[in-house]
Scaffold this motif. Structure first.
Motif, PDB file in Angstrom:
ATOM      1  N   ASN A 168       0.677  -1.109  -0.013  1.00 60.06           N
ATOM      2  CA  ASN A 168       0.016  -0.390  -0.354  1.00 60.06           C
ATOM      3  C   ASN A 168       1.189   1.239  -0.047  1.00 60.06           C
ATOM      4  O   ASN A 168       0.380   2.307  -0.478  1.00 60.06           O
ATOM      5  N   LEU A 169       1.629   2.058   0.734  1.00 54.72           N
ATOM      6  CA  LEU A 169       2.111   2.284   1.374  1.00 54.72           C
ATOM      7  C   LEU A 169       3.987   2.714   0.282  1.00 54.72           C
ATOM      8  O   LEU A 169       5.123   2.936  -0.430  1.00 54.72           O
ATOM      9  N   ASN A 170       4.134   1.275   0.140  1.00 55.94           N
ATOM     10  CA  ASN A 170       5.242   0.834  -1.284  1.00 55.94           C
ATOM     11  C   ASN A 170       6.456   1.070  -0.546  1.00 55.94           C
ATOM     12  O   ASN A 170       7.376   2.347  -0.664  1.00 55.94           O
ATOM     13  N   ALA A 171       6.709   0.952   0.664  1.00 58.56           N
ATOM     14  CA  ALA A 171       7.364   1.043   1.824  1.00 58.56           C
ATOM     15  C   ALA A 171       8.079  -0.007   2.080  1.00 58.56           C
ATOM     16  O   ALA A 171       8.142  -1.417   2.511  1.00 58.56           O
ATOM     17  N   ASP A 172       9.301  -0.440   2.839  1.00 58.82           N
ATOM     18  CA  ASP A 172       9.942  -1.301   3.387  1.00 58.82           C
ATOM     19  C   ASP A 172      10.904  -0.883   4.463  1.00 58.82           C
ATOM     20  O   ASP A 172      11.281   0.388   4.742  1.00 58.82           O
ATOM     21  N   PHE A 173      10.844  -2.276   5.734  1.00 54.81           N
ATOM     22  CA  PHE A 173      11.640  -1.930   6.345  1.00 54.81           C
ATOM     23  C   PHE A 173      12.177  -3.033   7.251  1.00 54.81           C
ATOM     24  O   PHE A 173      11.853  -4.430   6.881  1.00 54.81           O
ATOM     25  N   VAL A 174      12.964  -3.475   7.498  1.00 56.61           N
ATOM     26  CA  VAL A 174      13.671  -4.767   8.057  1.00 56.61           C
ATOM     27  C   VAL A 174      14.403  -5.028   9.554  1.00 56.61           C
ATOM     28  O   VAL A 174      14.997  -3.460  10.362  1.00 56.61           O
ATOM     29  N   ALA A 175      14.303  -5.119  10.292  1.00 52.14           N
ATOM     30  CA  ALA A 175      14.783  -5.700  11.676  1.00 52.14           C
ATOM     31  C   ALA A 175      15.188  -7.026  12.137  1.00 52.14           C
ATOM     32  O   ALA A 175      14.915  -8.143  11.635  1.00 52.14           O
ATOM     33  N   ASP A 176      16.004  -7.023  13.183  1.00 49.60           N
ATOM     34  CA  ASP A 176      16.842  -8.156  13.615  1.00 49.60           C
ATOM     35  C   ASP A 176      16.124  -8.063  15.024  1.00 49.60           C
ATOM     36  O   ASP A 176      16.158  -7.467  16.073  1.00 49.60           O
ATOM     37  N   LEU A 177      15.592  -9.227  14.690  1.00 50.62           N
ATOM     38  CA  LEU A 177      14.790  -9.674  15.991  1.00 50.62           C
ATOM     39  C   LEU A 177      15.747 -10.135  17.721  1.00 50.62           C
ATOM     40  O   LEU A 177      15.046  -9.675  18.731  1.00 50.62           O
ATOM     41  N   ASP A 178      16.933 -10.176  17.512  1.00 49.23           N
ATOM     42  CA  ASP A 178      17.740 -10.309  18.506  1.00 49.23           C
ATOM     43  C   ASP A 178      18.819  -8.697  18.406  1.00 49.23           C
ATOM     44  O   ASP A 178      19.554  -8.906  19.795  1.00 49.23           O
ATOM     45  N   ALA A 179      18.468  -8.135  17.871  1.00 54.78           N
ATOM     46  CA  ALA A 179      19.072  -6.075  18.032  1.00 54.78           C
ATOM     47  C   ALA A 179      17.618  -5.547  19.254  1.00 54.78           C
ATOM     48  O   ALA A 179      16.837  -5.821  18.465  1.00 54.78           O
ATOM     49  N   PRO A 180      18.616  -4.503  19.927  1.00 58.06           N
ATOM     50  CA  PRO A 180      17.762  -3.818  20.910  1.00 58.06           C
ATOM     51  C   PRO A 180      16.654  -3.019  19.753  1.00 58.06           C
ATOM     52  O   PRO A 180      17.232  -2.794  18.465  1.00 58.06           O
ATOM     53  N   GLN A 181      15.433  -2.733  20.238  1.00 56.06           N
ATOM     54  CA  GLN A 181      14.841  -2.256  19.090  1.00 56.06           C
ATOM     55  C   GLN A 181      13.800  -0.917  19.738  1.00 56.06           C
ATOM     56  O   GLN A 181      13.167  -0.726  20.870  1.00 56.06           O
ATOM     57  N   ARG A 182      13.745   0.678  19.031  1.00 54.97           N
ATOM     58  CA  ARG A 182      12.997   1.048  19.117  1.00 54.97           C
ATOM     59  C   ARG A 182      11.735   1.934  17.752  1.00 54.97           C
ATOM     60  O   ARG A 182      12.202   0.918  17.005  1.00 54.97           O
ATOM     61  N   ALA A 183      10.894   1.620  18.400  1.00 58.09           N
ATOM     62  CA  ALA A 183       9.642   2.412  17.560  1.00 58.09           C
ATOM     63  C   ALA A 183      10.488   3.926  16.914  1.00 58.09           C
ATOM     64  O   ALA A 183      10.803   4.148  17.560  1.00 58.09           O
ATOM     65  N   HIS A 221       7.311 -16.419  22.807  1.00 60.45           N
ATOM     66  CA  HIS A 221       6.635 -17.401  21.772  1.00 60.45           C
ATOM     67  C   HIS A 221       8.389 -16.903  21.010  1.00 60.45           C
ATOM     68  O   HIS A 221       9.015 -15.663  20.869  1.00 60.45           O
ATOM     69  N   ARG A 222       9.434 -17.943  21.154  1.00 57.74           N
ATOM     70  CA  ARG A 222      10.735 -17.591  19.734  1.00 57.74           C
ATOM     71  C   ARG A 222      10.289 -17.784  18.466  1.00 57.74           C
ATOM     72  O   ARG A 222       9.712 -18.652  17.778  1.00 57.74           O
ATOM     73  N   LEU A 223      10.244 -16.642  17.764  1.00 54.43           N
ATOM     74  CA  LEU A 223      10.228 -16.609  16.849  1.00 54.43           C
ATOM     75  C   LEU A 223      11.125 -16.515  15.436  1.00 54.43           C
ATOM     76  O   LEU A 223      12.395 -16.882  15.895  1.00 54.43           O
ATOM     77  N   ARG A 224      10.983 -17.019  14.099  1.00 56.42           N
ATOM     78  CA  ARG A 224      11.720 -16.703  13.051  1.00 56.42           C
ATOM     79  C   ARG A 224      11.869 -15.314  12.286  1.00 56.42           C
ATOM     80  O   ARG A 224      10.913 -15.188  12.111  1.00 56.42           O
ATOM     81  N   GLY A 225      12.465 -15.671  11.632  1.00 54.99           N
ATOM     82  CA  GLY A 225      13.288 -14.897  10.501  1.00 54.99           C
ATOM     83  C   GLY A 225      12.095 -14.409   9.075  1.00 54.99           C
ATOM     84  O   GLY A 225      11.960 -16.177   9.035  1.00 54.99           O
ATOM     85  N   ALA A 226      11.232 -13.406   8.318  1.00 61.64           N
ATOM     86  CA  ALA A 226      10.454 -13.462   7.602  1.00 61.64           C
ATOM     87  C   ALA A 226      10.895 -12.266   6.366  1.00 61.64           C
ATOM     88  O   ALA A 226      11.351 -11.637   7.526  1.00 61.64           O
ATOM     89  N   GLU A 227      10.603 -12.978   4.759  1.00 60.85           N
ATOM     90  CA  GLU A 227      10.757 -11.852   4.638  1.00 60.85           C
ATOM     91  C   GLU A 227       8.609 -12.023   4.422  1.00 60.85           C
ATOM     92  O   GLU A 227       7.910 -12.814   4.666  1.00 60.85           O
ATOM     93  N   MET A 228       8.332 -10.761   3.776  1.00 65.52           N
ATOM     94  CA  MET A 228       6.608 -10.221   4.167  1.00 65.52           C
ATOM     95  C   MET A 228       6.294  -9.439   3.663  1.00 65.52           C
ATOM     96  O   MET A 228       6.933  -8.655   3.305  1.00 65.52           O
ATOM     97  N   ILE A 229       5.374  -9.505   2.575  1.00 66.86           N
ATOM     98  CA  ILE A 229       4.677  -8.417   1.999  1.00 66.86           C
ATOM     99  C   ILE A 229       3.398  -8.328   2.619  1.00 66.86           C
ATOM    100  O   ILE A 229       2.008  -8.791   3.044  1.00 66.86           O
ATOM    101  N   VAL A 230       2.591  -6.972   2.603  1.00 66.77           N
ATOM    102  CA  VAL A 230       2.223  -6.611   3.645  1.00 66.77           C
ATOM    103  C   VAL A 230       1.239  -5.593   2.406  1.00 66.77           C
ATOM    104  O   VAL A 230       1.240  -5.088   2.154  1.00 66.77           O
TER     105      VAL A 230
END
Ligand code: ADP
Ligand code: MG
Length: 386
Positions: free
Chosen positions: A71-86, A106-115
């Motif tokens: 919808n937004l034609n936008a992307d982001f990437v995050a590493d679940l093991d790195a600290p995250q800020r909004a 819940h222990r998640l897996r990394g993933a590619e996603m398109i919403v």
């Protein structure tokens, strides 16, 4: 930009990532009545829409999530093991859910996603909860985790409260996870017990998007919550057992009016009378008494406009035009307010003409072309097979 159709999402994903995805969806919602009652432990009557947010997902071997919004034609990437800020944008809804899922064990897996969503965003149809619930469902599924819908709804709400910073109640996430085809759900936001209320085929739910959203929406929402907390603090000093406005009756708010400053009284009166109206609408719908249900919807709008002060000229105009159309039992604003959508209860035989009558008059008066559609209540979040 032409919107990607949901059925084209698998091909779009394959072209981008070179492999086939799994697909999930979660619906938006329209609330028939019970506005601003969810965060007061009260009653609400939402229906899941047949419009949804879709997620195409394929797991990765690492713990990185890569997300594209079509919808937004936008992307982001995050590493679940790195600290995250909004980040203060749409990625907060997605990452917030992932982080809350992990916090809940819940222990998640990394993933590619398109919403991709066919819901208008920011229109009071809860594209935010649909995004949260679809992403949550998808992430749990590729992690091979069992899905508990109530747990997922609560996790999505926490993500929006804590990571996005919007103090919403649980209604939107609950209905997006628990929707029942053909039914609205009477939800007790204290016990989280829900009961399906079938929508009789003799009536239709018509949604009218005003196409405006005033800036006030987020800030005023949090202020209304503070007003409700102030009312509870004052009323609990003299009425025993008041933990939330849910615990105050219509008679009590009238007899204790002198205890509350004027604005706080108005806010509390809306919530207390609205809770009563929700239960009355359920009884009316179950008795096929659509006139009474419609009158209660009209009363809800007046209370939101005059006591809760969350309507706006465009919403007031839309409900006035809707009520003047043939076969309309009642109409009210729906969602948090300050723009977004109105909802009408309409005789089925008049539903097709409704948009032809309401649409042009709204456009003539505002210069805005409203989006008007009939809503058939759909199911809650889950996998999709095309
Ligand atoms: P509502 O829930 O009524 O639609 P909100 O302001 O709560 O309004 O949520 C809308 C926000 O949710 C958007 O501004 C965007 O940040 C996010 N959002 C919803 N759907 C999508 C999507 N498909 N892609 C990217 N962001 C989305
Ligand atoms: Mg929202």
């Amino acid at each position: 930009m032409t919107l990607l159709a949901p059925e084209n999402l698998p091909d779009f994903f394959k072209r981008r990532h070179g492999r086939a995805p799994q697909l999930f969806r979660a619906p938006g919602r329209v609330n028939l009545i019970g506005e601003h009652t969810d965060y007061n432990d009260g009653f609400v009557l939402p229906a899941a829409l047949d419009l949804a947010t879709y997620v195409a997902i394929a797991p990765r071997e690492d713990r990185v999530i890569k997300v594209h919004s079509a919808n937004l034609n936008a992307d982001f990437v995050a590493d679940l093991d790195a600290p995250q800020r909004a980040a203060g944008d749409w990625s907060d809804y997605v990452l917030g859910v992932a982080l809350e899922l992990e916090k809940s064990g819940h222990r998640l897996r990394g993933a590619e996603m398109i919403v991709m969503s066919v819901l208008p965003m920011g229109s009071g149809l809860s594209a935010s909860a649909a995004l949260e619930a679809s992403v949550g469902y998808a992430l749990l599924s590729v992690a091979g985790a069992p899905i508990d819908r109530l747990e997922l709804a609560k996790i999505c709400q926490r993500a929006e409260n804590e990571f996005v910073g919007m103090r919403c109640g649980v209604m939107d996430q609950f209905i997006s996870c628990h929707g029942v085809e053909g039914c609205a759900l009477l939800l007790d936001c204290r016990s989280l017990e829900a009961r399906p209320v079938p929508i009789d085929p003799k009536v239709r739910i018509l949604v009218c998007n005003t196409m405006v959203r005033h800036q006030l929406a987020g800030s005023e929402y949090n202020l209304r919550r503070q007003d409700c907390e102030a009312a509870v603090a004052l009323l609990s000093q003299t009425i025993e057992g008041v933990r939330a406005l849910r615990d105050v009756s219509v008679a009590e708010i009238e007899s204790h009016a002198a205890l509350l400053p004027e604005t706080i009284l108005k806010r509390a009166r809306h919530v207390v009378t609205e809770n009563a109206r929700v239960l009355q609408v359920v009884a009316a719908l179950e008795a096929d008494d659509f006139e009474t249900a419609g009158e209660l919807m009209n009363a809800s709008h007046a209370s939101l406009r005059d006591d809760y002060n969350v309507s706006c000229p465009e919403l007031d105009l839309m409900v006035t035009l809707a009520r003047a159309a043939p076969g309309v039992f009642g109409a009210r604003m729906t969602g948090g307010g300050f723009g977004g959508c109105a909802v009408s209860l309409v005789e089925a035989s008049e539903a097709e003409r409704f948009a032809e009558i309401v649409g042009p008059s709204y456009e003539e008066k505002t210069g805005l072309k409203p989006m008007i559609f009939s809503c058939y209540p759909g199911p809650g979040a889950g996998p999709v097979v095309f």
